[in-house]
Design a protein around this motif. Structure first.
Motif, mmCIF file in Angstrom:
data_model
loop_
_atom_site.group_PDB
_atom_site.id
_atom_site.type_symbol
_atom_site.label_atom_id
_atom_site.label_comp_id
_atom_site.label_asym_id
_atom_site.label_seq_id
_atom_site.Cartn_x
_atom_site.Cartn_y
_atom_site.Cartn_z
ATOM 1 N N PHE A 65 -7.785 -5.986 -0.135
ATOM 2 C CA PHE A 65 -8.505 -5.523 1.052
ATOM 3 C C PHE A 65 -9.994 -5.568 0.760
ATOM 4 C CE2 PHE A 65 -10.042 -2.294 4.106
ATOM 5 C CZ PHE A 65 -9.475 -2.796 5.263
ATOM 6 N N TYR A 66 -10.821 -5.897 1.762
ATOM 7 C CA TYR A 66 -12.199 -6.303 1.515
ATOM 8 C C TYR A 66 -13.189 -5.181 1.258
ATOM 9 C CZ TYR A 66 -13.936 -5.070 6.249
ATOM 10 O OH TYR A 66 -14.333 -4.418 7.387
ATOM 11 N N ASP A 67 -12.789 -3.926 1.363
ATOM 12 C CA ASP A 67 -13.712 -2.850 0.972
ATOM 13 C C ASP A 67 -12.940 -1.634 0.492
ATOM 14 O OD1 ASP A 67 -12.894 -1.524 3.282
ATOM 15 O OD2 ASP A 67 -14.802 -1.719 4.328
ATOM 16 N N LEU A 105 -5.439 4.592 4.276
ATOM 17 C CA LEU A 105 -5.458 3.174 4.612
ATOM 18 C C LEU A 105 -4.477 2.381 3.754
ATOM 19 C CD1 LEU A 105 -6.980 1.482 6.674
ATOM 20 C CD2 LEU A 105 -8.572 0.834 4.895
ATOM 21 N N LYS A 106 -4.312 2.773 2.521
ATOM 22 C CA LYS A 106 -3.376 2.060 1.654
ATOM 23 C C LYS A 106 -1.967 2.126 2.242
ATOM 24 C CE LYS A 106 -2.621 1.423 -3.291
ATOM 25 N NZ LYS A 106 -2.974 1.927 -4.632
ATOM 26 N N LEU A 108 -1.289 2.750 5.407
ATOM 27 C CA LEU A 108 -1.328 2.040 6.687
ATOM 28 C C LEU A 108 -1.161 0.537 6.476
ATOM 29 C CD1 LEU A 108 -1.836 1.930 9.749
ATOM 30 C CD2 LEU A 108 -4.298 1.908 9.263
ATOM 31 N N ILE A 109 -1.849 0.001 5.462
ATOM 32 C CA ILE A 109 -1.731 -1.433 5.171
ATOM 33 C C ILE A 109 -0.292 -1.774 4.773
ATOM 34 C CG2 ILE A 109 -2.428 -3.247 3.560
ATOM 35 C CD1 ILE A 109 -5.216 -1.889 3.496
ATOM 36 N N ARG A 110 0.302 -0.939 3.939
ATOM 37 C CA ARG A 110 1.687 -1.205 3.523
ATOM 38 C C ARG A 110 2.644 -1.122 4.714
ATOM 39 N NH1 ARG A 110 1.011 1.432 -2.092
ATOM 40 N NH2 ARG A 110 0.945 -0.404 -3.433
ATOM 41 N N ASP A 111 2.410 -0.162 5.603
ATOM 42 C CA ASP A 111 3.257 -0.041 6.800
ATOM 43 C C ASP A 111 3.149 -1.293 7.667
ATOM 44 O OD1 ASP A 111 4.162 2.435 6.025
ATOM 45 O OD2 ASP A 111 2.780 3.559 7.324
ATOM 46 N N GLU A 112 1.922 -1.804 7.800
ATOM 47 C CA GLU A 112 1.729 -3.022 8.600
ATOM 48 C C GLU A 112 2.363 -4.230 7.916
ATOM 49 O OE1 GLU A 112 0.584 -3.401 11.562
ATOM 50 O OE2 GLU A 112 -0.225 -1.411 11.954
ATOM 51 N N ARG A 122 9.617 -3.513 -4.324
ATOM 52 C CA ARG A 122 8.963 -4.374 -5.321
ATOM 53 C C ARG A 122 7.531 -4.640 -4.852
ATOM 54 N NH1 ARG A 122 12.271 -9.612 -5.975
ATOM 55 N NH2 ARG A 122 10.749 -9.920 -7.624
ATOM 56 N N PRO A 123 6.723 -3.597 -4.828
ATOM 57 C CA PRO A 123 5.404 -3.724 -4.198
ATOM 58 C C PRO A 123 4.473 -4.689 -4.935
ATOM 59 C CG PRO A 123 5.583 -1.636 -5.364
ATOM 60 C CD PRO A 123 6.939 -2.248 -5.379
ATOM 61 N N VAL A 124 3.828 -5.533 -4.169
ATOM 62 C CA VAL A 124 2.790 -6.411 -4.699
ATOM 63 C C VAL A 124 1.539 -5.570 -4.955
ATOM 64 C CG1 VAL A 124 1.325 -8.402 -4.145
ATOM 65 C CG2 VAL A 124 3.735 -8.400 -3.469
ATOM 66 N N LYS A 125 0.811 -5.910 -6.000
ATOM 67 C CA LYS A 125 -0.405 -5.175 -6.348
ATOM 68 C C LYS A 125 -1.398 -5.208 -5.188
ATOM 69 C CE LYS A 125 -1.689 -5.571 -10.579
ATOM 70 N NZ LYS A 125 -1.433 -4.201 -11.065
ATOM 71 N N LEU A 126 -1.921 -4.033 -4.820
ATOM 72 C CA LEU A 126 -2.883 -3.908 -3.720
ATOM 73 C C LEU A 126 -4.229 -3.482 -4.300
ATOM 74 C CD1 LEU A 126 -3.106 -4.119 -0.638
ATOM 75 C CD2 LEU A 126 -2.409 -1.727 -0.483
#
Length: 620
Positions: A65-67, A105-106, A108-112, A122-126
């Motif tokens: 994510f960009y910020d 937000l973390k 929220l991003i995963r939910d999206e 098996r979560p990808v590194k965020l």
């Protein structure tokens, strides 16, 4: 190693995919949803990138994510605290959104991401790089420079509003930052707002309006003095201090304190549909002058700190092509590269590249001639079947060409007869500029083309200029510039040999009289100060567009055509053949060329859809 970059939740959401450091795909969400500057989660753009890259969300090595949202929240709280009790209304408006969504937000991003198949078991590194590091990476890593100074300038990220860095090999070092609330980008946006344009989208209109100011008017000197004496203090290193007594963006719901500005400049705030007067043009020129001076100072400081001959630029202010042209002409740096998606959309790409080179420590290999952006043709493409299905849907009449050489020759003849052509070829552009993939084209020799394009095709303000696309090898024949400008991000003058004499009172003429005065033998692309926002077209990156302009050259002797984005005012640039045909039928375009298919407006069935786009797409 495959990495997905995402920008979202402010404006110009986008996604970008890189594989082993190579840019595979990138696109803005607005092109899919048809909502200009769409800030929503870029689910469609992500789906496109993954499909084009032949991968899935769960096989990625990282999602970036960009910020940093928590750092942005820290800035918000500290700002409200510092200005208290001012800003209570803004605080009460912002806090529920932050507490409900942005602090988490973390999640929220995963939910999206789950909605498009993300496996939480098996979560990808965020990852979350800082905003200006994403900008810096978007400019440096795709550049052709082994070592370069990096200058990023925008409104605000988390805390930073501008930064100077050094790119060397795989590493980026941030050397200096300017911090909120002091911001060149927000200063320019404040004038955008005061002059009646929309913040975060209308800044380019302000840039286009500035040349209509009278450079000999005493108002220009007065306005520049007021800006420097009352609104800002600009230092020799390019840093600025903004007098917050005149601004409202830090804790309020507007950009400026309107009454104070009206007293300062002796004019009322302009509303979006109000007539543009000389005073508006002069104020536009004044802030453009101030902006250019500050950008030059920042560049000098960047050169002093890095001692390099190369500069890369990103951030929203890097889309100010007039300032870019002045910076390039200054000779501070030998070479300059500007990220074509310099705004927040490009942050998605920069975030992915930063993760690859900085977080994962992968070496950078520079083995390309100009840059790694592939001409910025990184978006979706289409097939012949897509075009034929669209034609079937609308019962559209077309001519299909088997030979592109014949097609380009026929389209060149149509252009030379002053027809307006919708041109859709290959992959869609990434960034705000149409570069011959999704463009509307015209004859630059026509004295009526600018008026026709603005009033009958784009349905926008008549003062706005159009850009030339010129064969890269012929650029010097038309413009006072002998380099490359593939992304339409540099403004340079039309050569003197092509200019027409001006009347003695030209600078004092009303806007419309200036606009329609014949200034050169390329009137449709010569702005009122003899400048042009140049796109050099390269056979290597867009062979079809190059071939069309070459056919126009063989026919007319001119290797330059008018290029504007394929959309109407307030609408995102078209993406699909369907988008293109709808826009074609809802405007007064003469022909549409999609791949090898040519649609003549006169042969099309009557358009029966109710057109409410003038209400749907407001002035941007």
């Amino acid at each position: 190693m495959t990495i997905l970059g995402i920008s979202a939740f402010y404006h110009d959401s986008a996604a970008a995919l890189i594989e082993d450091g190579r840019i595979v795909a990138a696109a803005q969400e607005e092109r899919f949803t048809r909502k200009k500057h769409d800030p929503g989660f870029p689910a469609n753009a992500i789906a496109y990138c993954l499909e084009y890259g032949g991968t899935t969300i769960n096989t990625l090595d990282a999602i970036v994510f960009y910020d940093k949202p928590l750092l942005k929240f820290e800035r918000l709280l500290e700002t409200y605290y510092a200005f208290a009790p001012r800003g209570l209304a803004s605080f009460l408006t912002a806090m529920p959104v932050w507490m409900k969504e942005k602090l988490f937000l973390k999640r929220l991003i995963r939910d999206e991401l789950k909605k498009i198949g993300y496996d939480t078991k098996r979560p990808v590194k965020l990852l979350f790089p800082e905003h200006h590091l994403s900008h810096a990476a978007s400019a440096y890593y795709p550049s052709a420079f082994e070592k370069a100074a990096i200058l990023t300038i925008d409104g605000v990220g988390e805390w930073a509003t501008a930064s100077i860095g050094l790119g060397d090999g795989k590493n980026i070092t941030i050397l200096k930052e300017l911090r909120f609330p002091h911001s060149l980008g927000l200063l320019y946006s404040a004038f955008t707002y005061f002059l009646g344009f929309k913040v975060n989208s209308g800044e380019y209109k302000l840039m286009g309006l500035a040349p209509y100011g009278d450079p000999h008017s005493p108002d220009i000197t007065r306005y520049v003095s007021v800006i420097n004496d009352k609104l800002i203090s600009a230092k020799e290193d390019g840093s600025v201090w903004l007098n917050q007594a005149y601004f409202d963006y830090a804790t309020g719901l507007r950009m400026v304190h309107e009454k104070k500005w009206e007293e300062l400049f002796g004019m009322a705030k302009r509303n979006p549909e109000d007539e543009l007067k000389a005073e508006h043009c002069n104020l536009g020129l004044a802030i453009q002058i101030v902006t250019e001076e500050i950008v030059i100072k920042m560049a000098r400081e960047a050169q002093r700190l890095t001692q390099t001959e190369n500069l890369v630029l990103a951030g929203g202010v890097a889309l100010n092509c007039v300032a870019n042209g002045k910076l390039q002409k200054s000779g501070i740096f030998k070479n300059v590269f500007i990220q074509p998606a310099a705004g927040d959309a490009g942050g998605a790409l920069g975030a992915a590249l930063a993760a690859y080179h900085i977080y994962f420590g992968k070496e950078r290999v520079v083995n390309y001639q100009n840059d790694a952006m592939e001409g910025s043709y990184l978006g979706p493409t289409f097939s012949d079947l897509d075009v034929e299905l669209m034609a079937k849907k609308y019962k559209a009449v077309y001519t299909r060409y088997d030979d592109f050489t014949t097609l380009s020759e026929d389209v060149a003849k149509l252009l030379a007869s002053e027809n307006v052509i919708g041109w859709v070829q290959g992959r869609m552009e990434f960034g705000p500029r149409a570069l011959g993939g999704r463009s509307i084209l015209g004859d630059p020799r026509s004295s009526e083309m600018q008026k026709k394009l603005n009033l009958k095709i784009k349905y926008r303000e008549s003062f706005r200029p159009f850009a030339p696309s010129v064969l890269a090898e012929d650029c010097h024949q038309y413009f006072d510039y002998d380099g490359i400008s593939p992304y339409m991000l540099l403004v340079h003058p039309v050569v003197k040999a092509r200019r027409k004499p001006l009347p003695a009172n030209y600078d004092s003429l009303p806007l419309r009289d200036k606009l329609y005065h014949l200034r050169s033998d390329l009137p449709s692309i010569t702005h009122i100060d003899f400048s042009a926002r140049i796109q050099t077209v390269h056979r290597e990156t867009n062979p079809r567009y190059w071939q069309l302009i070459d056919a126009f050259k063989k026919l007319t002797g001119y290797s330059v055509i008018v290029n504007t984005s394929f959309n109407v005012r307030g609408e995102p640039i078209v993406s699909t053949p369907n988008d293109a045909y709808r826009c074609f039928m809802r405007t007064e375009m003469d022909y549409l060329v999609v791949g090898n298919y040519v649609f003549d407006k006169k042969q099309q069935p009557e358009w029966e859809e109710k057109d409410n786009w003038k209400e749907e797409f407001v002035l941007d």
